[in-house]
Design an enzyme around this catalytic site. Structure first.
Site, PDB file in Angstrom:
ATOM      1  N   ASP A 161       0.644  -1.205  -0.126  1.00 14.48           N
ATOM      2  CA  ASP A 161       0.030  -0.150   0.042  1.00 14.48           C
ATOM      3  C   ASP A 161       0.885   1.331   0.084  1.00 14.48           C
ATOM      4  OD1 ASP A 161       0.863  -0.763   2.507  1.00 14.48           O
ATOM      5  OD2 ASP A 161      -0.526   0.555   3.751  1.00 14.48           O
ATOM      6  N   TYR A 191       5.223   7.094   4.669  1.00 11.41           N
ATOM      7  CA  TYR A 191       4.893   6.458   3.310  1.00 11.41           C
ATOM      8  C   TYR A 191       3.413   7.077   3.174  1.00 11.41           C
ATOM      9  CZ  TYR A 191       2.412   2.549   5.556  1.00 11.41           C
ATOM     10  OH  TYR A 191       1.603   1.685   6.346  1.00 11.41           O
ATOM     11  N   GLU A 211      -3.335  -0.013  13.388  1.00 12.34           N
ATOM     12  CA  GLU A 211      -1.858  -0.183  13.640  1.00 12.34           C
ATOM     13  C   GLU A 211      -1.282   0.921  14.300  1.00 12.34           C
ATOM     14  OE1 GLU A 211       1.983   0.010  10.284  1.00 12.34           O
ATOM     15  OE2 GLU A 211      -0.144  -0.257   9.441  1.00 12.34           O
ATOM     16  N   LYS A 227      -2.049  -4.638  14.386  1.00 13.00           N
ATOM     17  CA  LYS A 227      -0.874  -4.631  13.460  1.00 13.00           C
ATOM     18  C   LYS A 227       0.110  -3.443  14.399  1.00 13.00           C
ATOM     19  CE  LYS A 227       1.284  -3.607   9.016  1.00 13.00           C
ATOM     20  NZ  LYS A 227       1.261  -3.534   7.544  1.00 13.00           N
ATOM     21  N   GLU A 235       1.882   2.176  15.440  1.00 16.37           N
ATOM     22  CA  GLU A 235       3.325   1.676  15.216  1.00 16.37           C
ATOM     23  C   GLU A 235       4.270   2.437  15.993  1.00 16.37           C
ATOM     24  OE1 GLU A 235       6.712   1.395  11.823  1.00 16.37           O
ATOM     25  OE2 GLU A 235       4.935   2.037  11.311  1.00 16.37           O
ATOM     26  N   LYS A 277      -6.800  -0.533   6.457  1.00 19.14           N
ATOM     27  CA  LYS A 277      -5.596  -0.354   7.367  1.00 19.14           C
ATOM     28  C   LYS A 277      -5.410   1.307   7.441  1.00 19.14           C
ATOM     29  CE  LYS A 277      -1.504   0.337   6.524  1.00 19.14           C
ATOM     30  NZ  LYS A 277      -0.117   0.825   6.371  1.00 19.14           N
TER      31      LYS A 277
END
Length: 355
Positions: free
Chosen positions: A28, A355, A183, A225, A185, A141
């Site tokens: 992605d 990203y 997610e 995630k 992170e 996501k």
């Protein structure tokens, strides 16, 4: 549609994505980021080249044996293969569930530290998600990013804001029939030790699930995630793989509800081999909850594949992808033999990765 309308389907999709021995291919990357990948093999960032690369991935015969889902960028979800067939149809033929990145990227967090961000994209999310569902996506996501520093980051504000954003996203996409991958992170940047990572990560994940409860998120129709629990990239004291696996499982057991069907770890800048080794060791540890421990890797599945493909060698690229997919499939069952599949031990860490 109300959430209750989709509950049965959400649960079924989440369980299919979290099936033992399978994981998720994260492909992605934004247009800008995939451009950096293509530049590494001297290819121009054009739609034709992006289509060729992703088309190579999605026509890899046998990939569905190891991969349950693929996260797509919006361009890819609506894109056709060079033969005229939709990319999502290519995935479905392999038995792979199409997913979609729905966030609109990181923005500076007003009132937070200099490096702190929030994830944008909540406006119109329910409507966008309905369009994605109609196009064939069945999961979504959203990536929130937190960073540990020596001057107090992540702040309480950052933790609460990002947890709330993840929960609002999760509830929103569930109302359109998409399983949310949640997610939060923790970046590898920094010089902190593994114990500090564990403490911060536990706090962050607990805050996420408190926000999910407030928002009425259906946990059985979600996946988590997270990053692995590891010291900062600049920490002089490096933990061994066994310690990383133990700390990661302990952190998950302290913070993730048993109702969540699966935890799919991100690779977060680890080398291909390290991502497989750590996952394998985690799956050898007896744990209290029954969630499936799998993977949702981007760079750790694609790094060698991209190099082998080199813009023209389809078979070589697909063989490299299959090798890493099989390695991580075995690791998600705790039976990976280190070095048994071709891999790169090149560190893929990028400071402040976006990203």
């Amino acid at each position: 549609m109300p959430l209750n309308y989709y509950k049965e389907e959400l649960k079924k999709t989440a369980e299919s994505l979290a099936k033992s021995g399978k994981g998720i291919l994260a492909v992605d990357e934004s247009t800008k980021t995939i451009g950096k990948r293509l530049a590494s093999i001297n290819l121009e960032n054009t739609e034709t080249n992006r289509k060729a690369y992703r088309g190579m991935l999605f026509t890899t015969q046998g990939l569905g044996q190891y991969i349950s889902g693929a996260i797509l960028f919006e361009e890819t979800l609506f894109q056709t293969h060079s033969d005229g067939e939709l990319m999502v149809k290519k995935l479905e033929k392999l038995g792979i569930i199409p997913g979609i990145k729905v966030d609109k990227g990181l923005k500076p967090l007003a009132g937070g530290g200099d490096i702190e961000t929030f994830c944008s994209g909540l406006d119109g999310l329910v409507e966008r998600s309905s369009d994605y569902y109609a196009q064939g996506a069945r999961f979504a996501k959203w990536r929130a990013v937190l960073q540990i520093t020596n001057n107090g980051c992540p702040s309480k504000l950052s933790i609460k804001e990002n947890a709330w954003g993840l929960a609002r996203y999760a509830r929103s996409v569930q109302e359109s029939g998409l399983v949310p991958i949640i997610e939060p992170e923790i970046l590898m940047d920094g010089s902190h030790g593994i114990n500090k990572t564990a403490a911060i990560q536990e706090e962050v994940i607990k805050e996420v699930y408190m926000a999910c409860k407030t928002n009425g998120v259906y946990l059985e129709g979600t996946l988590l995630k997270p990053s692995m629990t590891i010291e900062g990239a600049e920490c002089p004291e490096k933990s061994n793989p066994k310690t990383i696996a133990e700390q990661t499982i302990r952190t998950m057991e302290r913070s993730v509800p048993a109702a969540v069907p699966g935890i799919v770890f991100l690779s977060g800048g680890l080398s291909e081999e390290a991502a497989s080794v750590y996952l394998n060791l985690m799956n050898k540890i007896k744990r209290k909850a029954t969630w499936n421990i799998g993977f949702s890797y981007g760079r750790a599945l694609q790094h060698s594949c991209l190099k082998a493909w080199d813009g023209k060698n389809i078979t070589a690229g697909q063989n490299a992808l299959l090798a890493r997919a099989q390695a991580n499939s075995e690791a998600s069952k705790g039976c990976y033999l280190e070095g048994s599949q071709p891999s790169s031990d090149e560190a893929l860490f990028v400071a402040g990765y976006k990203y």
